[in-house]
Scaffold this motif. Structure first.
Motif, PDB file in Angstrom:
ATOM      1  N   ARG A   1      18.615  16.660 -28.786  1.00 37.99           N
ATOM      2  CA  ARG A   1      18.668  18.120 -28.655  1.00 37.99           C
ATOM      3  C   ARG A   1      18.085  18.787 -29.911  1.00 37.99           C
TER       4      ARG A   1
ATOM      5  N   SER B   1      19.954  14.421 -32.651  1.00 36.26           N
ATOM      6  CA  SER B   1      19.768  15.852 -32.490  1.00 36.26           C
ATOM      7  C   SER B   1      19.206  16.465 -33.769  1.00 36.26           C
TER       8      SER B   1
ATOM      9  N   ASP C   1      25.060   8.109 -35.357  1.00 36.23           N
ATOM     10  CA  ASP C   1      24.772   9.484 -35.752  1.00 36.23           C
ATOM     11  C   ASP C   1      23.593   9.533 -36.721  1.00 36.23           C
TER      12      ASP C   1
ATOM     13  N   ASP D   1      19.198  13.599 -23.554  1.00 33.67           N
ATOM     14  CA  ASP D   1      19.456  15.012 -23.811  1.00 33.67           C
ATOM     15  C   ASP D   1      18.315  15.551 -24.670  1.00 33.67           C
TER      16      ASP D   1
ATOM     17  N   SER E   1      21.616  12.405 -36.670  1.00 32.05           N
ATOM     18  CA  SER E   1      21.215  13.797 -36.507  1.00 32.05           C
ATOM     19  C   SER E   1      20.608  14.347 -37.798  1.00 32.05           C
TER      20      SER E   1
ATOM     21  N   LYS F   1      20.108   7.567 -22.600  1.00 29.13           N
ATOM     22  CA  LYS F   1      21.190   8.478 -22.990  1.00 29.13           C
ATOM     23  C   LYS F   1      21.123   8.880 -24.463  1.00 29.13           C
ATOM     24  N   VAL F   2      19.948   8.860 -25.062  1.00 26.75           N
ATOM     25  CA  VAL F   2      19.811   9.292 -26.445  1.00 26.75           C
ATOM     26  C   VAL F   2      19.948  10.812 -26.511  1.00 26.75           C
ATOM     27  N   VAL F   3      20.512  11.303 -27.612  1.00 28.83           N
ATOM     28  CA  VAL F   3      20.668  12.749 -27.803  1.00 28.83           C
ATOM     29  C   VAL F   3      19.569  13.230 -28.741  1.00 28.83           C
TER      30      VAL F   3
ATOM     31  N   ARG G   1      22.057   6.889 -29.257  1.00 24.10           N
ATOM     32  CA  ARG G   1      22.088   7.433 -30.620  1.00 24.10           C
ATOM     33  C   ARG G   1      22.053   8.959 -30.605  1.00 24.10           C
ATOM     34  N   ASN G   2      22.658   9.541 -31.624  1.00 26.54           N
ATOM     35  CA  ASN G   2      22.597  10.987 -31.807  1.00 26.54           C
ATOM     36  C   ASN G   2      21.472  11.315 -32.775  1.00 26.54           C
TER      37      ASN G   2
END
Length: 263
Positions: free
Chosen positions: A187, A167, A145, A205, A147, A183-185, A164-165
């Protein structure tokens, strides 16, 4: 002469380009068109990529042969890797030399069965036993995380950020060359003016992400979710050639590099 010009055109080069430019163009295009980067179920595109790869390889070999003949007579062609015959990405290294059998004096137990058991274990290690010794080792687990973190202008080249997140993270101006971001986030993340050259963003994402003026040359965005993303001014072409993989990407509502909204 026309055939020579065709080889330059296949590599997207101007006639008379240097040997270094030929080799670099070959590496870039071979990376983009390698069949391993196309889903197995899409056989039509894999066949097309394999044919394209053969054309790229032929052009590079013809131009390299011509230039080395006149410029570097003693240069060996074995110093260059060839993708002519399709092979998956892998690194080859010579196998380690076989270990010499070691002799060890063992204590002879009064119990013949126990002694034989120890001797057998010494001569033929049990794979399960080896695995059990390393079973207790656990590599450190990175915190996925991230973010909202600030990575503006950070050097993240070749980093593994898969899963990893990130976002709403600030990655503006960051160097993400050759980063692995499967598949990394991302957003709502700010990736404006970041360098994503040859970055792997499979299934990423990227909804509502800011990709304004981002370098996406050679990036793989196959299966990525780009709904509502802003790609205004992003670098995705070399001349008329699209150099970004967008197979299966969702671009609904995304602002394209030319400013038009994708339907």
């Amino acid at each position: 002469m026309r055939e020579l010009e065709r080889y330059y055109r296949v590599l997207d080069l101007e006639p008379g380009a240097s040997l270094e430019e030929v080799n670099q163009a070959y590496k870039d295009l071979a990376f983009i068109w390698h069949p391993d980067r196309i889903p197995l179920e899409n056989q039509r595109l894999r066949e097309k990529a394999q044919k394209k790869l053969q054309e790229i390889n032929e052009a590079r070999e013809k131009l390299r042969s011509l230039k080395t003949k006149h410029q570097i007579p003693h240069h060996s062609h074995h110093s260059h890797h060839s993708y002519n015959s399709y092979q998956p990405y892998q690194h080859h290294s010579p196998p380690p030399p076989p270990k010499k059998p070691q002799t060890k004096t063992t204590y002879q137990s009064p119990n013949p069965q126990s002694a034989n058991s120890r001797s057998a274990n010494h001569q033929s290690p049990n794979p399960r036993s080896t695995n059990s010794q390393s079973a207790n080792y656990e590599p450190p687990k990175p915190n996925p995380d991230l973010s909202g973190k600030d990575f503006s202008h950070a050097n993240l080249s070749n980093k593994d950020l898969s899963g990893r997140n990130l976002s709403y993270a600030n990655l503006s101006g960051a160097n993400l060359t050759d980063a692995f971001m499967h598949k990394v986030v991302l957003r709502g993340a700010d990736l404006s003016e970041a360098n994503l050259f040859r970055a792997n963003l499979l299934l990423a994402d990227l909804r509502e992400a800011n990709l304004r003026n981002t370098n996406l040359i050679g990036a793989d965005l196959s299966g990525a979710d780009l709904r509502g993303a802003d790609l205004t001014g992003a670098r995705v072409r070399s001349g008329d050639r699209l150099l970004v993989k967008l197979i299966g990407a969702n671009l609904s509502g995304a602002i394209m590099p030319d400013g038009n909204v994708h339907g």
